[in-house]
Design an enzyme around this catalytic site. Structure first.
Site, mmCIF file in Angstrom:
data_model
loop_
_atom_site.group_PDB
_atom_site.id
_atom_site.type_symbol
_atom_site.label_atom_id
_atom_site.label_comp_id
_atom_site.label_asym_id
_atom_site.label_seq_id
_atom_site.Cartn_x
_atom_site.Cartn_y
_atom_site.Cartn_z
ATOM 1 N N CYS A 1 -9.634 6.356 -3.354
ATOM 2 C CA CYS A 1 -8.275 6.820 -3.608
ATOM 3 C C CYS A 1 -8.057 8.064 -2.759
ATOM 4 O O CYS A 1 -8.721 9.090 -2.967
ATOM 5 C CB CYS A 1 -8.130 7.154 -5.094
ATOM 6 S SG CYS A 1 -6.536 7.883 -5.520
ATOM 7 N N CYS B 1 -3.474 5.416 2.048
ATOM 8 C CA CYS B 1 -3.463 5.163 0.600
ATOM 9 C C CYS B 1 -4.096 3.792 0.425
ATOM 10 O O CYS B 1 -3.700 2.836 1.114
ATOM 11 C CB CYS B 1 -2.033 5.171 0.067
ATOM 12 S SG CYS B 1 -1.921 4.568 -1.646
HETATM 13 N N1 DGL Z 1 -4.527 4.340 -3.986
HETATM 14 C C1 DGL Z 1 -4.341 5.725 -4.100
HETATM 15 C C2 DGL Z 1 -4.464 6.466 -2.805
HETATM 16 O O1 DGL Z 1 -5.242 6.039 -1.978
HETATM 17 C C3 DGL Z 1 -3.532 6.262 -5.174
HETATM 18 C C4 DGL Z 1 -2.106 6.213 -5.157
HETATM 19 C C5 DGL Z 1 -1.429 6.706 -6.397
HETATM 20 O O2 DGL Z 1 -1.957 6.510 -7.485
HETATM 21 O O3 DGL Z 1 -0.357 7.284 -6.241
HETATM 22 O O4 DGL Z 1 -3.841 7.461 -2.581
#
Ligand code: DGL
Length: 280
Positions: free
Chosen positions: A69, A201
């Site tokens: 993440c 993301c």
């Molecule tokens: N998948 C996540 C990232 O890489 C999180 C996004 C989120 O929860 O806003 O930033």
């Protein structure tokens, strides 16, 4: 087991690359679907949620946890590594997803922290699409500038996109949002295309085709899942003490803080075969 954490579905893009690259390792995935998205939350809240979820994976027996993440990594990783782990769990490690992306874009090893002597790069523009919180952290821009000052980083926050992915919005709704974000980034470049793009993301690979369709043809998109998988394989080779015994009985389990049924059903839309989630 190696722990893999994300706020929701996004880390599954990284997990599937990890399973393909390291098929003899066991993984435990934890999606904090109950609190997703993180990208619009405050710094302290993201830190506390990330810490609680890493604790949960440690409690399940993981000694190594990957924050799949960008938002959690941008906001919380350094603090967890420097202020929490040494006192609370000196024998465990938490890794993120920034290092392999920055290395791929700059072609400079992470440890170098500065451009290699004599290295001269042609100026280039790299577009970064990420959550509002990742963009605000400036982490990609800062780390790329340290190693390759000739690269201009143009960031574009995509507020609302993760929320809609998590809610299972229709592909045409997602495509329209993404087209808007791509247009906004190119407007800041006076209509020019970036030389390459980072999907910063882990949710965005789920809609990578919509990004590719909205970008001018031929703009390369750096793929975070594949780069992270390669980097984790190299880490395990360098640190066998954090490796799990590889074996033919490897398996992957899935935990969620959300509703296991709805989370599993949406994952099936992106992955074909539905992972069976259990309540965390
Ligand atoms: N998948 C996540 C990232 O890489 C999180 C996004 C989120 O929860 O806003 O930033």
């Amino acid at each position: 087991m190696i722990g893999v954490f994300d706020s929701g579905h996004g880390g599954l893009t990284v997990l599937s690359a990890l399973v393909a690259r390291l098929p003899e390792r066991s993984f435990l995935y934890l999606g904090d679907h109950g609190h997703a998205p993180y990208g619009e939350r405050g710094v302290a809240e993201i830190h506390d949620l990330t810490l609680a979820n890493v604790e949960r994976l440690f409690h399940e027996g993981c000694r190594l946890v990957l924050l799949a993440c960008n938002t959690a990594a941008a906001v919380a990783l350094r603090r967890l590594q420097q202020e929490w782990l040494p006192g609370a769990h000196p024998e465990r490690r938490v890794l993120g997803v920034f290092v392999p992306m920055v290395e791929a874009v700059t072609e400079v090893p992470w440890q170098a922290q500065e451009p290699p002597p004599g290295a001269r790069r042609a100026p280039a523009v790299v577009g970064v699409f990420a959550t509002r919180r990742t963009v605000a952290s400036g982490a990609y821009a800062r780390e790329i500038a340290l190693r390759a000052p000739a690269i201009r980083v143009v960031q574009q926050a995509c507020p609302g996109l993760v929320k809609r992915i998590e809610a299972g919005a229709a592909p045409e709704v997602l495509a329209a949002m993404i087209a808007g974000h791509v247009a906004a980034l190119m407007e800041r470049l006076d209509g020019r295309a970036p030389d390459s793009v980072i999907l910063g993301c882990t949710h965005y690979p789920l809609v990578a085709q919509a990004f590719a369709a909205a970008l001018p043809a031929g703009v390369p998109v750096h793929s975070q899942p594949a780069l992270v998988a390669e980097s984790l394989a190299a880490y395990l080779a360098r640190h066998p003490e954090f490796d799990v015994a590889p074996g033919p009985r490897a398996r992957t389990r899935f935990l969620t803080t959300g509703n296991p049924e709805t989370v599993g059903a949406l994952a099936a839309r992106f992955f074909g075969t539905p992972p069976i989630f259990q309540a965390a």
